[in-house]
Design an enzyme around this catalytic site. Sequence first.
Site, PDB file in Angstrom:
ATOM      1  N   CYS A 219      -5.746  -8.213   0.846  1.00 12.42           N
ATOM      2  CA  CYS A 219      -5.961  -6.893   0.204  1.00 12.42           C
ATOM      3  C   CYS A 219      -5.122  -6.756  -0.742  1.00 12.42           C
ATOM      4  O   CYS A 219      -4.009  -5.961  -0.852  1.00 12.42           O
ATOM      5  CB  CYS A 219      -5.922  -5.885   1.359  1.00 12.42           C
ATOM      6  SG  CYS A 219      -7.019  -6.011   2.684  1.00 12.42           S
ATOM      7  N   CYS A 344       0.967   1.182   5.356  1.00 10.05           N
ATOM      8  CA  CYS A 344       1.801   1.939   5.162  1.00 10.05           C
ATOM      9  C   CYS A 344       1.718   3.227   5.936  1.00 10.05           C
ATOM     10  O   CYS A 344       1.572   4.461   5.479  1.00 10.05           O
ATOM     11  CB  CYS A 344       1.831   2.468   3.667  1.00 10.05           C
ATOM     12  SG  CYS A 344       0.138   2.999   3.284  1.00 10.05           S
TER      13      CYS A 344
END
Length: 443
Positions: A219, A344
């Site tokens: 990604c 995250c």
Amino acid sequence: DDDDDDDEITLNIEKKAKKLDRQKEVARDLEASEMKSAAREGEVFKLPTEKELENEIDQPLDLPATHERIKDNVHVLSSFRELRDPERSREEYVNLLVKDLAAYYSYGPFLIEQFVNLFPLAELLEFLEANEVERPLTIRTNTLKTRRRDLAQALINRGVNLDPIGKWSKVGLVIFDSPVPIGATPEYLGGHYMLQGGSSMLAVMALAPQENERVLDMCAAPGGKTTYVAALMKNTGVLVANDLQKERTKSLVANIHRLGVTNTIISCYDGRKLPTAMGGFDRVLLDAPCSGSGVIAKDKTVKTSRDEKDVLRRSHIQKELILAAIDAVDPTSKTGGCLVYSTCSVLVEENEWVVDYALANRPVKVVPTGLGFGNDGFAKYRGRVFHPSLKLTKRFYPHTHNMAGFFVAKLKKLNKTPQVQKSIAEMSKEVEEDSGSDVEDSS
């Protein structure tokens, strides 16, 4: 010479860090003394009645009063046996705390409940306060074109106030203030550095790519981690940068050209299907799409836009992606054979839970990340027991590490027979067949 200069500059940031630590200690001592004095004066916190809470709904939010009630409530919950009202349950105190925190910090109830479960109460308030302040702007030196010392000097000549990001990085710089736009300097346009959060550098450091390897970034957009991987590989080997959204690959292409990366192939596949198109990678980096609960300081919409259904949906996609990432790794690689999974997010459902799922369904093991700091991952969480090796994963928080909330796990693929690597569909089919044969035997 580089090390000497770095050491000198590092002293400044260490002094500032120690000063901040001292200020925090003073603030904590002052707060503790205020609570003790209030207790001595006989000021006992009492929960509001249902009628009082109903009346508050029609009234505008009183921020100072709500903040005081939060502090008083946390104080009672921290010494619940001694300070509680015998006629009220702990659940009532916690429910009020969740309500007040959601109102005071403008969160939806779901995320606040998650954070209450995740952090000790005193630490919870520090975490929520840290989310109200944006993290320092950080940049990463592009070692394909320059050295950190030379870049720092060039930016200082432009009036930029900066310091090394910390002892853990040889390429990071933190920007305190600048008279010029950091994203438009000649050095930036010339590809000498990348605007990149400190936490996202950690995933690449854990991956530790080597020269002449085959590496996959599943990604990849907008390219911060991809270009860091290429720099560590010194533009050798082959780096495949993949992203699902074709529109996002435009920024990926632009950054790769700007930073002088020449060993990278860009692809646009659904990461879950990528192993059917290509495989045999020495290392794979999966920075999975997530809820963003670690970057609330940057994106305030996360506070109210996340609910349980949304998190579980993302967790399901993350589980599919991590299995695909493992399948793309070559277990016979002489130099690698490993995968780094990062998000995250600070939520367990998107981190330890996903890695634990991978351990149960693929021949992999958790190995140390190689990062010298960070909190250990959870091996237990709210009655759920994960594999003990999940303590080797690392968690980073804005209130303790002054960077975005982040999770990093490193997995090593074991060289086992293909029969071990069964898909979820195959395993489900086998279970159904076994249960069917049991019914036939019993009849």
